[in-house]
Design a protein around this motif. Structure first.
Motif, PDB file in Angstrom:
ATOM      1  N   GLN A 255      59.117 -34.727  47.398  1.00 31.48           N
ATOM      2  CA  GLN A 255      57.858 -35.355  46.431  1.00 31.48           C
ATOM      3  C   GLN A 255      57.518 -36.779  46.287  1.00 31.48           C
ATOM      4  OE1 GLN A 255      55.401 -34.778  44.000  1.00 31.48           O
ATOM      5  NE2 GLN A 255      55.533 -36.615  42.279  1.00 31.48           N
TER       6      GLN A 255
ATOM      7  N   GLU B  19      57.423 -41.570  44.851  1.00 34.62           N
ATOM      8  CA  GLU B  19      58.357 -42.249  43.783  1.00 34.62           C
ATOM      9  C   GLU B  19      57.948 -40.235  42.424  1.00 34.62           C
ATOM     10  OE1 GLU B  19      55.031 -44.460  40.906  1.00 34.62           O
ATOM     11  OE2 GLU B  19      54.520 -41.884  40.246  1.00 34.62           O
ATOM     12  N   VAL B  20      59.268 -40.161  41.956  1.00 34.10           N
ATOM     13  CA  VAL B  20      59.878 -39.667  41.072  1.00 34.10           C
ATOM     14  C   VAL B  20      60.041 -39.763  39.795  1.00 34.10           C
ATOM     15  CG1 VAL B  20      61.325 -37.895  40.881  1.00 34.10           C
ATOM     16  CG2 VAL B  20      60.714 -38.052  43.304  1.00 34.10           C
ATOM     17  N   ARG B  21      58.941 -39.572  38.299  1.00 26.94           N
ATOM     18  CA  ARG B  21      59.156 -39.347  36.757  1.00 26.94           C
ATOM     19  C   ARG B  21      60.014 -38.299  36.572  1.00 26.94           C
ATOM     20  NH1 ARG B  21      55.690 -43.613  35.947  1.00 26.94           N
ATOM     21  NH2 ARG B  21      54.078 -44.774  37.937  1.00 26.94           N
ATOM     22  N   GLU B  22      59.966 -38.671  35.333  1.00 23.25           N
ATOM     23  CA  GLU B  22      60.755 -37.509  34.585  1.00 23.25           C
ATOM     24  C   GLU B  22      59.983 -36.592  34.360  1.00 23.25           C
ATOM     25  OE1 GLU B  22      62.863 -37.612  29.843  1.00 23.25           O
ATOM     26  OE2 GLU B  22      63.777 -39.155  31.688  1.00 23.25           O
ATOM     27  N   ASP B  23      59.727 -35.317  35.095  1.00 19.58           N
ATOM     28  CA  ASP B  23      59.215 -34.374  34.786  1.00 19.58           C
ATOM     29  C   ASP B  23      59.919 -33.073  34.761  1.00 19.58           C
ATOM     30  OD1 ASP B  23      57.599 -32.095  35.309  1.00 19.58           O
ATOM     31  OD2 ASP B  23      56.534 -32.539  36.908  1.00 19.58           O
TER      32      ASP B  23
END
Length: 286
Positions: free
Chosen positions: A249, A255-259
């Motif tokens: 991802q 980018e990696v967001r809070e998931d």
């Protein structure tokens, strides 16, 4: 209050198919404890894969597994079954390994009858030592232990000499003093069902995801009379899948967001490693 060794012995004797996940480091051990499991397995394959990036083919030494055991012992209060491979040599080496790992915090030492260097029980090309040599190692382990340490004897002979020969070896190992038996890599459900009928000592059955043994549910294995159901590297395989997913991802989306379906929340990571405890200590000693 029971010691962790006494707890483990009681779990083995209850023969109710207690699931024992494998831990490859202290954080994985803390996750296992946090989820309510009753015991854990310090996995040699996991230490080798995650610590060295190598396959389970005898690259791990006594110092490596002792260091990991000590760190895990400090991190959790669960009973620890520790993978000691072949004892790292002959009967004298096995004696030393048992003393070392018991000092590191092991509650049970697993020894196997492969020729050194060993390999994963679900790899092809295994070879086993003579029964008499393994019996000597078990006797050495029994003599070396202190304070109720349990000895688990594993045989890999089913892949080399057949199922009946493996049962005969396991019986000899029980007579030599092994507290728990582990017949590795049986290949049929019929053999899984037969083992508790043919061996009286408490047993462990190893469920390797993608391995040679058919997957049987822990409830059924408990009804059959197994003491433990080992998933030595389920957490490792899950961790690898999780790392691959989040890093793919990051590579693709930049980018990696809070998931929570992709990454553990920042606060959850801090909870698992005990940050509130250390914050309280910091205030106490300020």
């Amino acid at each position: 209050m029971q010691s962790t060794k006494q707890q483990l012995k009681a779990l083995a004797e209850a023969r109710r198919g207690v699931i024992v996940p494998g831990a490859f480091n202290a954080l994985s051990a803390k996750v296992i404890e946090d989820l309510g499991y009753e015991a854990l397995y310090v996995t040699g394959a996991g230490v080798t894969n995650m610590g060295f990036g190598l396959p389970d083919q005898g690259f791990m030494g006594l110092t490596d597994i002792a260091d990991h055991t000590a760190r895990i012992r400090d991190a959790v209060e669960l009973p620890l079954i520790v993978d000691a491979d072949t004892g790292f040599g002959n009967a004298l080496n096995t004696y030393h390994a048992v003393r070392t790992l018991e000092r590191a915090g092991a509650d049970c030492i697993q020894l196997e009858d492969q020729v050194s260097p060993k390999r994963c029980g679900h790899f092809s090309g295994k070879a086993v030592i003579e029964t008499s040599e393994m019996v000597s190692k078990i006797r050495a382990a029994v003599d070396a232990r202190r304070d109720g340490l349990l000895v688990m004897a594993r045989t890999d002979a089913a892949a080399v000499h057949g199922f009946d020969a493996a049962v005969e070896r396991a019986q000899a190992y029980a007579e030599a003093g092994a507290d728990i038996l582990f017949v590795e890599a049986v290949t049929t459900a019929e053999h899984v069902r037969a083992l508790p009928q043919r061996l009286q000592v408490p047993q462990l059955m190893n469920m390797v995801i993608g391995g040679k043994t058919p997957i049987v549910g822990a409830d059924e294995l408990g009804r059959l009379g197994y003491g433990f159901v080992l998933y030595a590297n389920a957490a490792l395989q899950g961790a690898v899948a999780g790392m691959q997913k989040v890093l793919a991802q990051l590579r693709d989306a930049r980018e990696v967001r809070e998931d929570p379906t992709l990454v553990a929340p920042f606060a959850e990571r801090q909870r698992l490693v005990g940050k509130p405890f250390w914050d309280a200590l910091e205030k106490k000693y300020a």
